[in-house]
Design a protein around this motif. Structure first.
Motif, PDB file in Angstrom:
ATOM      1  N   PRO A 102       0.822  -1.213   0.000  1.00  0.00           N
ATOM      2  CA  PRO A 102       0.000   0.000   0.000  1.00  0.00           C
ATOM      3  C   PRO A 102       0.858   1.267   0.000  1.00  0.00           C
ATOM      4  CG  PRO A 102      -0.262  -1.232   2.060  1.00  0.00           C
ATOM      5  CD  PRO A 102       0.529  -2.085   1.133  1.00  0.00           C
ATOM      6  N   LEU A 103       0.301   2.302  -0.605  1.00  0.00           N
ATOM      7  CA  LEU A 103       1.078   3.514  -0.893  1.00  0.00           C
ATOM      8  C   LEU A 103       0.710   4.669   0.041  1.00  0.00           C
ATOM      9  CD1 LEU A 103       2.966   5.162  -2.810  1.00  0.00           C
ATOM     10  CD2 LEU A 103       0.965   5.526  -4.271  1.00  0.00           C
ATOM     11  N   LEU A 104       1.743   5.297   0.586  1.00  0.00           N
ATOM     12  CA  LEU A 104       1.599   6.549   1.343  1.00  0.00           C
ATOM     13  C   LEU A 104       2.153   7.657   0.452  1.00  0.00           C
ATOM     14  CD1 LEU A 104       1.070   7.971   4.155  1.00  0.00           C
ATOM     15  CD2 LEU A 104       3.500   7.589   4.615  1.00  0.00           C
ATOM     16  N   PRO A 105       1.272   8.447  -0.166  1.00  0.00           N
ATOM     17  CA  PRO A 105       1.760   9.456  -1.105  1.00  0.00           C
ATOM     18  C   PRO A 105       2.050  10.781  -0.406  1.00  0.00           C
ATOM     19  CG  PRO A 105      -0.621   9.367  -1.210  1.00  0.00           C
ATOM     20  CD  PRO A 105      -0.205   8.401  -0.124  1.00  0.00           C
ATOM     21  N   GLY A 106       2.952  11.535  -0.982  1.00  0.00           N
ATOM     22  CA  GLY A 106       3.301  12.829  -0.414  1.00  0.00           C
ATOM     23  C   GLY A 106       2.407  13.938  -0.953  1.00  0.00           C
ATOM     24  N   VAL A 107       2.107  14.902  -0.079  1.00  0.00           N
ATOM     25  CA  VAL A 107       1.393  16.114  -0.484  1.00  0.00           C
ATOM     26  C   VAL A 107       2.014  17.294   0.249  1.00  0.00           C
ATOM     27  CG1 VAL A 107      -0.861  15.010  -0.934  1.00  0.00           C
ATOM     28  CG2 VAL A 107      -0.339  15.856   1.362  1.00  0.00           C
ATOM     29  N   ALA A 108       1.858  18.471  -0.367  1.00  0.00           N
ATOM     30  CA  ALA A 108       2.348  19.685   0.289  1.00  0.00           C
ATOM     31  C   ALA A 108       1.319  20.799   0.244  1.00  0.00           C
ATOM     32  CB  ALA A 108       3.643  20.151  -0.376  1.00  0.00           C
ATOM     33  N   THR A 109       0.222  20.594  -0.500  1.00  0.00           N
ATOM     34  CA  THR A 109      -0.774  21.666  -0.673  1.00  0.00           C
ATOM     35  C   THR A 109      -2.192  21.100  -0.586  1.00  0.00           C
ATOM     36  OG1 THR A 109      -0.997  21.340  -3.054  1.00  0.00           O
ATOM     37  CG2 THR A 109       0.756  22.846  -2.330  1.00  0.00           C
ATOM     38  N   ALA A 110      -3.156  22.015  -0.428  1.00  0.00           N
ATOM     39  CA  ALA A 110      -4.568  21.623  -0.394  1.00  0.00           C
ATOM     40  C   ALA A 110      -4.992  21.013  -1.723  1.00  0.00           C
ATOM     41  CB  ALA A 110      -5.427  22.844  -0.061  1.00  0.00           C
ATOM     42  N   THR A 111      -4.496  21.552  -2.817  1.00  0.00           N
ATOM     43  CA  THR A 111      -4.876  21.022  -4.135  1.00  0.00           C
ATOM     44  C   THR A 111      -4.408  19.571  -4.290  1.00  0.00           C
ATOM     45  OG1 THR A 111      -4.742  23.229  -5.073  1.00  0.00           O
ATOM     46  CG2 THR A 111      -4.645  21.404  -6.635  1.00  0.00           C
ATOM     47  N   GLU A 112      -3.210  19.282  -3.823  1.00  0.00           N
ATOM     48  CA  GLU A 112      -2.708  17.899  -3.892  1.00  0.00           C
ATOM     49  C   GLU A 112      -3.522  16.982  -2.980  1.00  0.00           C
ATOM     50  OE1 GLU A 112       1.762  19.551  -4.819  1.00  0.00           O
ATOM     51  OE2 GLU A 112       1.395  18.523  -2.925  1.00  0.00           O
ATOM     52  N   LEU A 113      -3.923  17.496  -1.825  1.00  0.00           N
ATOM     53  CA  LEU A 113      -4.766  16.693  -0.929  1.00  0.00           C
ATOM     54  C   LEU A 113      -6.095  16.348  -1.594  1.00  0.00           C
ATOM     55  CD1 LEU A 113      -4.442  18.197   2.639  1.00  0.00           C
ATOM     56  CD2 LEU A 113      -4.477  15.771   2.062  1.00  0.00           C
ATOM     57  N   ILE A 114      -6.691  17.333  -2.266  1.00  0.00           N
ATOM     58  CA  ILE A 114      -7.966  17.090  -2.957  1.00  0.00           C
ATOM     59  C   ILE A 114      -7.784  16.008  -4.026  1.00  0.00           C
ATOM     60  CG2 ILE A 114      -9.659  18.131  -4.534  1.00  0.00           C
ATOM     61  CD1 ILE A 114      -9.239  20.775  -2.886  1.00  0.00           C
ATOM     62  N   ALA A 115      -6.689  16.077  -4.757  1.00  0.00           N
ATOM     63  CA  ALA A 115      -6.430  15.058  -5.791  1.00  0.00           C
ATOM     64  C   ALA A 115      -6.213  13.689  -5.144  1.00  0.00           C
ATOM     65  CB  ALA A 115      -5.212  15.450  -6.620  1.00  0.00           C
ATOM     66  N   GLY A 116      -5.501  13.648  -4.032  1.00  0.00           N
ATOM     67  CA  GLY A 116      -5.241  12.381  -3.356  1.00  0.00           C
ATOM     68  C   GLY A 116      -6.503  11.775  -2.777  1.00  0.00           C
ATOM     69  N   ILE A 117      -7.343  12.605  -2.193  1.00  0.00           N
ATOM     70  CA  ILE A 117      -8.611  12.108  -1.629  1.00  0.00           C
ATOM     71  C   ILE A 117      -9.493  11.569  -2.765  1.00  0.00           C
ATOM     72  CG2 ILE A 117     -10.745  12.846  -0.488  1.00  0.00           C
ATOM     73  CD1 ILE A 117      -8.851  14.768   1.189  1.00  0.00           C
ATOM     74  N   ALA A 118      -9.506  12.276  -3.892  1.00  0.00           N
ATOM     75  CA  ALA A 118     -10.289  11.811  -5.051  1.00  0.00           C
ATOM     76  C   ALA A 118      -9.780  10.460  -5.550  1.00  0.00           C
ATOM     77  CB  ALA A 118     -10.231  12.843  -6.182  1.00  0.00           C
ATOM     78  N   ALA A 119      -8.494  10.200  -5.386  1.00  0.00           N
ATOM     79  CA  ALA A 119      -7.918   8.912  -5.816  1.00  0.00           C
ATOM     80  C   ALA A 119      -8.096   7.832  -4.756  1.00  0.00           C
ATOM     81  CB  ALA A 119      -6.437   9.093  -6.137  1.00  0.00           C
ATOM     82  N   GLY A 120      -8.731   8.177  -3.624  1.00  0.00           N
ATOM     83  CA  GLY A 120      -9.052   7.165  -2.615  1.00  0.00           C
ATOM     84  C   GLY A 120      -8.096   7.092  -1.442  1.00  0.00           C
ATOM     85  N   PHE A 121      -7.129   7.989  -1.381  1.00  0.00           N
ATOM     86  CA  PHE A 121      -6.179   7.958  -0.266  1.00  0.00           C
ATOM     87  C   PHE A 121      -6.770   8.648   0.965  1.00  0.00           C
ATOM     88  CE2 PHE A 121      -3.462   7.740  -4.040  1.00  0.00           C
ATOM     89  CZ  PHE A 121      -2.632   6.685  -3.713  1.00  0.00           C
ATOM     90  N   THR A 122      -6.404   8.124   2.141  1.00  0.00           N
ATOM     91  CA  THR A 122      -6.786   8.802   3.386  1.00  0.00           C
ATOM     92  C   THR A 122      -5.559   9.169   4.223  1.00  0.00           C
ATOM     93  OG1 THR A 122      -7.096   6.652   4.439  1.00  0.00           O
ATOM     94  CG2 THR A 122      -9.083   7.745   3.594  1.00  0.00           C
ATOM     95  N   CYS A 123      -4.422   8.500   3.954  1.00  0.00           N
ATOM     96  CA  CYS A 123      -3.172   8.791   4.672  1.00  0.00           C
ATOM     97  C   CYS A 123      -2.170   9.424   3.731  1.00  0.00           C
ATOM     98  CB  CYS A 123      -2.560   7.507   5.222  1.00  0.00           C
ATOM     99  SG  CYS A 123      -3.316   6.972   6.725  1.00  0.00           S
ATOM    100  N   PHE A 124      -1.521  10.478   4.193  1.00  0.00           N
ATOM    101  CA  PHE A 124      -0.583  11.222   3.357  1.00  0.00           C
ATOM    102  C   PHE A 124       0.695  11.506   4.129  1.00  0.00           C
ATOM    103  CE2 PHE A 124      -4.888  12.244   2.075  1.00  0.00           C
ATOM    104  CZ  PHE A 124      -4.832  12.122   0.692  1.00  0.00           C
ATOM    105  N   LYS A 125       1.788  11.536   3.360  1.00  0.00           N
ATOM    106  CA  LYS A 125       3.040  12.058   3.909  1.00  0.00           C
ATOM    107  C   LYS A 125       3.013  13.565   3.641  1.00  0.00           C
ATOM    108  CE  LYS A 125       7.842  11.950   2.252  1.00  0.00           C
ATOM    109  NZ  LYS A 125       9.039  11.106   2.196  1.00  0.00           N
ATOM    110  N   LEU A 126       3.149  14.399   4.660  1.00  0.00           N
ATOM    111  CA  LEU A 126       3.322  15.832   4.401  1.00  0.00           C
ATOM    112  C   LEU A 126       4.804  16.025   4.116  1.00  0.00           C
ATOM    113  CD1 LEU A 126       2.058  18.738   4.377  1.00  0.00           C
ATOM    114  CD2 LEU A 126       3.062  18.984   6.671  1.00  0.00           C
ATOM    115  N   PHE A 127       5.111  16.491   2.902  1.00  0.00           N
ATOM    116  CA  PHE A 127       6.520  16.576   2.489  1.00  0.00           C
ATOM    117  C   PHE A 127       6.766  17.796   1.625  1.00  0.00           C
ATOM    118  CE2 PHE A 127      10.002  15.705  -0.443  1.00  0.00           C
ATOM    119  CZ  PHE A 127      11.013  15.434   0.448  1.00  0.00           C
TER     120      PHE A 127
END
Ligand code: 3PG
Length: 205
Positions: A102-127
């Motif tokens: 399973p993948l923990l993807p990195g995000v740094a902005t609200a826009t990236e979080l929105i894209a990640g949530i749309a792709a089904g992720f709930t856990c993120f690396k803040l990076f």
């Protein structure tokens, strides 16, 4: 194991850059002995895949994953050698959360979080956590992104890890400080176990 289960095992995930394959198993054992069983081996050296394979096979109690996974091909490659999870500094086009690693993807902005949530992720690396706004950014993300949980990484250390871990939307932190390059080079496994012990004590798990 699911990503939630893995991230719940330890307050700190060591981020490891291993140059010498012979260091891989003793380094991993030193960290596990100090109470940090979840290990991220970054794909930044030629021996990284071999390290993952050897550590996954030889270190009792370790949950070995891969870091710096930045393409679908890399994700497949690390799953094939036994990685139990993947960490990426960003979102990888087309990749979703589940699968054998399973993948923990990195995000740094609200826009990236929105894209990640749309792709089904709930856990993120803040990076990179400290540069992307650190504790203040995570506090600001908490209300609009109530479903999101974070593993801040990048600039996290013994000095500030407790501040991150105190936040309700932080499940764990990642960092390289528990395995300093000079200690690895010197084979100072005792020092690394001591650093791991201190890191483990930062939060009850
Ligand atoms: C990472 O590789 O995810 C981070 O760069 C680790 O950051 P650190 O070296 O500041 O802990």
């Amino acid at each position: 194991m699911t990503l939630d289960e893995i991230l719940g095992l330890s307050p700190v995930i060591p981020v490891l850059i291993i140059d010498d394959i012979e260091d891989a198993v003793p380094l991993g054992r030193a960290l596990v002995a100090g109470g940090l069983p979840v290990l991220e081996i970054t794909l930044r050296t030629p021996v990284a895949l071999d390290c993952i394979e050897r550590m996954a096979g030889e270190i009792e109690g370790a949950v070995v994953g891969a870091g710096t996974v930045i393409s679908p091909a890399m994700r497949k490659a690390v799953a094939a050698v036994g990685a139990k999870f993947c960490v990426s500094p960003g979102l990888i086009d087309g990749e979703t959360a589940g699968g054998p690693a399973p993948l923990l993807p990195g995000v740094a902005t609200a826009t990236e979080l929105i894209a990640g949530i749309a792709a089904g992720f709930t856990c993120f690396k803040l990076f990179p956590a400290n540069i992307a706004g650190g504790v203040d950014a995570l506090k600001a993300f908490a209300s609009p992104f109530q479903q999101a949980r974070f593993c801040p990484t990048g600039g996290v250390s013994a000095r500030n890890a407790a501040d991150y871990l105190a936040l309700p939307n932080v499940v764990c932190v990642g960092g390289s400080w528990v395995a300093p390059a000079e200690a690895v080079k010197a084979g100072d496994w005792g020092r690394i176990t001591a650093l791991a012990r201190e890191a483990r004590a930062l939060a009850p798990v």
